[in-house]
Design an enzyme around this catalytic site. Structure first.
Site, short mmCIF file in Angstrom:
data_model
loop_
_atom_site.label_atom_id
_atom_site.label_comp_id
_atom_site.label_asym_id
_atom_site.label_seq_id
_atom_site.Cartn_x
_atom_site.Cartn_y
_atom_site.Cartn_z
N TYR A 58 8.05 5.70 -11.26
CA TYR A 58 6.79 6.30 -11.73
C TYR A 58 6.36 5.66 -13.05
CZ TYR A 58 7.70 10.01 -8.25
OH TYR A 58 7.95 10.71 -7.10
N SER A 147 15.79 11.27 -0.55
CA SER A 147 14.37 11.58 -0.38
C SER A 147 13.83 10.73 0.76
CB SER A 147 13.63 11.25 -1.69
OG SER A 147 12.25 11.44 -1.53
N GLN A 170 14.29 15.39 -0.52
CA GLN A 170 12.89 15.58 -0.96
C GLN A 170 11.97 14.89 0.05
OE1 GLN A 170 10.22 13.93 -4.52
NE2 GLN A 170 11.95 15.10 -5.25
N PRO A 200 2.80 19.13 -2.16
CA PRO A 200 2.57 20.42 -1.50
C PRO A 200 1.10 20.82 -1.48
CG PRO A 200 3.36 20.76 -3.72
CD PRO A 200 3.47 19.28 -3.47
N LEU A 201 0.30 20.16 -2.33
CA LEU A 201 -1.14 20.48 -2.36
C LEU A 201 -1.96 19.36 -1.73
CD1 LEU A 201 -1.26 21.99 -5.96
CD2 LEU A 201 -1.34 23.23 -3.78
N1 NAP Z 1 9.85 11.39 -3.05
C1 NAP Z 1 8.69 10.83 -2.81
O1 NAP Z 1 8.57 9.81 -2.13
C2 NAP Z 1 7.47 11.45 -3.40
C3 NAP Z 1 6.19 11.09 -2.94
C4 NAP Z 1 5.08 11.72 -3.50
C5 NAP Z 1 5.26 12.69 -4.47
N2 NAP Z 1 6.51 13.01 -4.93
C6 NAP Z 1 6.73 14.03 -5.99
O2 NAP Z 1 6.03 15.22 -5.67
C7 NAP Z 1 5.14 15.55 -6.72
C8 NAP Z 1 3.92 16.30 -6.21
O3 NAP Z 1 3.20 15.56 -5.27
P1 NAP Z 1 1.83 14.79 -5.58
O4 NAP Z 1 1.73 14.51 -7.03
O5 NAP Z 1 1.79 13.65 -4.63
O6 NAP Z 1 0.68 15.78 -5.12
P2 NAP Z 1 0.35 17.36 -5.25
O7 NAP Z 1 1.32 18.03 -6.12
O8 NAP Z 1 0.16 17.85 -3.87
O9 NAP Z 1 -1.09 17.31 -5.93
C9 NAP Z 1 -1.30 16.97 -7.27
C10 NAP Z 1 -2.80 17.07 -7.54
O10 NAP Z 1 -3.22 18.41 -7.33
C11 NAP Z 1 -3.87 18.89 -8.49
N3 NAP Z 1 -3.50 20.29 -8.68
C12 NAP Z 1 -2.33 20.79 -9.13
N4 NAP Z 1 -2.35 22.13 -9.16
C13 NAP Z 1 -3.58 22.49 -8.74
C14 NAP Z 1 -4.23 23.74 -8.60
N5 NAP Z 1 -3.60 24.87 -8.87
N6 NAP Z 1 -5.52 23.76 -8.14
C15 NAP Z 1 -6.18 22.61 -7.85
N7 NAP Z 1 -5.61 21.38 -7.97
C16 NAP Z 1 -4.32 21.34 -8.42
C17 NAP Z 1 -3.39 18.04 -9.66
O11 NAP Z 1 -4.36 18.01 -10.69
P3 NAP Z 1 -4.07 17.90 -12.28
O12 NAP Z 1 -2.91 16.95 -12.44
O13 NAP Z 1 -5.35 17.39 -12.82
O14 NAP Z 1 -3.73 19.26 -12.82
C18 NAP Z 1 -3.21 16.70 -8.96
O15 NAP Z 1 -4.43 16.02 -8.88
C19 NAP Z 1 4.83 14.18 -7.36
O16 NAP Z 1 4.23 14.30 -8.61
C20 NAP Z 1 6.21 13.58 -7.35
O17 NAP Z 1 6.99 14.10 -8.41
C21 NAP Z 1 7.60 12.42 -4.38
#
Ligand code: NAP
Length: 281
Positions: A58, A147, A170, A200-201
């Site tokens: 990251y 993961s 994960q 999750p979102l």
């Molecule tokens: N292991 C893997 O291969 C892998 C792959 C992808 C992700 N991940 C991990 O999982 C984490 C989460 O997944 P992600 O970042 O892909 O996506 P996510 O958590 O589904 O979505 C993040 C987005 O949603 C917004 N958000 C957060 N809370 C909200 C709310 N209450 N209402 C409206 N919008 C909201 C955030 O905005 P703001 O930031 O502007 O608040 C950001 O733009 C990552 O950060 C990472 O640590 C792991």
């Protein structure tokens, strides 16, 4: 914050934690938002979302630096830090070196959970898992995870470990990403493995859909109203409904962090859980 068991460790972790992908940059560092991100991570911990998920990949390590900076004001036992080794670094010596470098960026002596970020078919899992066990033995990580592993690979990883266990896998899981629902989550449940749901979102798509006048959006809104919660909280609560699933939404905005923290500590009824599952399938 509601806590859930971490594998069969006897330890529990926050049901809702914090993801850090896109904090401090994407594939390379971007320092412009550092102060805001540090404040967001600190606020997440204060709200109880103290399971912080990061990775060496990251922002090419800068996300780990930001996590390190943010958490140094807390007692070490008050945070649960998880990071991941990139698939090109899965040779024995590379795993050890990657972990040491992550620890340096995080300003920590050990991480709580060290995960293989993605499988790499060119490097034997036996070799990688041997290095992971060495990290536990040397006190550099407390637990081992993986993961993006399917059932077959997960079994291979479990069998490759001699003393330790795989405590978490994960994987992507949300109302809109359901690939792990039928086989992987039940397999993990049977084998005492925590499923950490990422994205999750749907990267913000699910909150947007919730605000729209579609069947999916309307179902979320109607259920949310009955529970006195927001549609986004219902969507996250749906993700952590199964006993062995926790999640790590990424959020920087203060109102997002507060909303996400309020998605745990209560339960959708089985009827509403099933209704949502169907409306979004
Ligand atoms: N292991 C893997 O291969 C892998 C792959 C992808 C992700 N991940 C991990 O999982 C984490 C989460 O997944 P992600 O970042 O892909 O996506 P996510 O958590 O589904 O979505 C993040 C987005 O949603 C917004 N958000 C957060 N809370 C909200 C709310 N209450 N209402 C409206 N919008 C909201 C955030 O905005 P703001 O930031 O502007 O608040 C950001 O733009 C990552 O950060 C990472 O640590 C792991």
């Amino acid at each position: 914050m509601e806590r859930k068991p971490l594998g069969r460790t006897g330890e529990s972790v926050a049901a809702i934690g914090l993801g850090t992908w896109n904090m401090g940059g994407r594939e390379s560092p971007d320092y412009r938002d550092d102060e805001r991100v540090i404040q967001a991570i600190r606020y997440a911990v204060e709200l109880g979302m103290n399971h912080i998920d990061t990775a060496e990949m990251y922002a090419a390590g800068h996300a780990e630096e930001l996590v390190g900076e943010a958490i140094k004001q807390f007692s070490r036992d008050d945070v649960f830090i998880a990071t991941k080794v990139w698939p090109s670094n899965l040779r024995y010596e590379d795993v050890i070196r990657s972990c040491r470098m992550s620890l340096e960026r995080l300003q920590l002596k050990y991480v709580d959970l060290y995960m293989v970020h993605w499988p790499n078919p060119r490097i034997p899992l036996q070799e990688t898992m041997k290095a992971m066990e060495k990290l536990v033995k040397d006190g550099l990580t407390r637990y081992i995870g993986v993961s993006n592993f399917d059932v077959e690979l997960l079994e291979e990883a479990m069998n490759a470990l001699k003393k330790e266990e795989v405590v978490a896998n994960q994987v992507e899981y949300s109302l809109e990403a359901r690939g792990v629902e039928k086989e992987l989550i039940p397999f993990c449940e049977r084998n005492g493995i925590t499923v950490t749901a990422y994205t999750p979102l749907g990267k913000g798509r699910i909150p947007s859909e919730a605000a729209s006048n579609t069947k999916k959006g309307r179902t979320l809104a109607e259920i949310a109203q009955r529970y006195g919660k927001t549609p986004t909280q219902v969507a996250l609560n749906w993700v952590i409904w199964r006993p062995n699933v926790i999640t790590i939404p990424k959020a920087v905005k203060k109102e997002h962090l507060e909303e996400n923290a309020g998605a745990a500590g209560w339960r959708l009824s089985e009827e509403d859980y099933t209704r949502l599952s169907k409306a979004w399938s």
